[in-house]
Motif scaffolding. Structure first.
Motif, short mmCIF file in Angstrom:
data_model
loop_
_atom_site.label_atom_id
_atom_site.label_comp_id
_atom_site.label_asym_id
_atom_site.label_seq_id
_atom_site.Cartn_x
_atom_site.Cartn_y
_atom_site.Cartn_z
N GLU A 135 37.02 70.49 60.72
CA GLU A 135 36.17 71.59 60.30
C GLU A 135 36.52 71.85 58.55
O GLU A 135 35.92 71.97 58.03
N ILE A 191 34.05 71.75 55.70
CA ILE A 191 33.52 72.49 53.84
C ILE A 191 34.24 71.00 52.87
O ILE A 191 33.31 71.43 51.77
N SER A 192 35.11 70.03 52.95
CA SER A 192 34.87 69.42 51.78
C SER A 192 33.65 68.58 51.12
O SER A 192 33.38 69.08 50.13
N GLU A 244 30.62 69.56 51.87
CA GLU A 244 29.65 70.81 51.49
C GLU A 244 29.56 71.32 50.34
O GLU A 244 29.24 71.25 49.28
N ILE A 245 31.33 71.31 49.57
CA ILE A 245 32.28 71.73 48.40
C ILE A 245 30.96 70.51 47.49
O ILE A 245 30.40 70.14 46.29
N ILE A 247 26.73 74.04 49.09
CA ILE A 247 27.63 75.29 50.05
C ILE A 247 26.50 76.55 48.87
O ILE A 247 26.81 75.45 47.36
N GLU A 254 28.38 82.14 49.30
CA GLU A 254 29.48 81.04 50.42
C GLU A 254 30.94 80.73 50.16
O GLU A 254 32.00 80.59 50.69
N LEU A 255 31.20 80.39 48.29
CA LEU A 255 32.16 79.09 48.31
C LEU A 255 32.97 80.23 48.68
O LEU A 255 34.70 79.44 49.29
N SER A 276 34.57 82.11 50.45
CA SER A 276 34.62 83.01 52.00
C SER A 276 35.56 81.44 52.05
O SER A 276 36.14 80.57 52.76
N LYS A 277 34.28 79.80 51.71
CA LYS A 277 34.96 78.88 52.77
C LYS A 277 35.82 78.18 51.95
O LYS A 277 37.02 77.02 52.06
N ARG A 303 38.95 80.12 53.98
CA ARG A 303 38.77 79.35 54.79
C ARG A 303 39.74 77.73 54.45
O ARG A 303 40.24 77.13 55.75
N ALA A 304 39.35 76.92 54.09
CA ALA A 304 39.87 75.54 54.00
C ALA A 304 40.97 75.60 53.35
O ALA A 304 42.36 75.37 54.12
#
Length: 70
Positions: free
Chosen positions: A14, A18-19, A21-22, A27, A31-32, A34-35, A38-39
């Motif tokens: 996960e 996320i990495s 997507e960034i 992203i 959403e940034l 919250s991502k 989460r990271a």
């Protein structure tokens, strides 16, 4: 809150997603935050698992060394 059944592999997967997507800028700004949050949770989880595993392996090695001395 971290899921009870989360594994290191699932957390790492996960985190990698996320990495990517960034990095790929896929992203949204909405959403940034919250991502990133989460990271940071996933990183803390992975670090905790690695430390716990290191400690456990250390105990096993110490036990093996003590048995060889006897």
């Amino acid at each position: 809150m971290m899921e009870e059944k989360l594994t290191y592999e699932a957390a790492w997967s996960e985190l990698t997603a996320i990495s990517k997507e960034i990095e790929n800028e896929t992203i949204s700004v909405d959403e940034l935050a919250s991502k990133v949050k989460r990271a940071s949770e996933l990183i803390a989880f992975c670090q905790g698992r690695l430390k716990a595993t290191e400690a456990e392996v250390g105990k096993i090695i110490d036990g093996m060394e003590n048995q060889q001395k006897e």
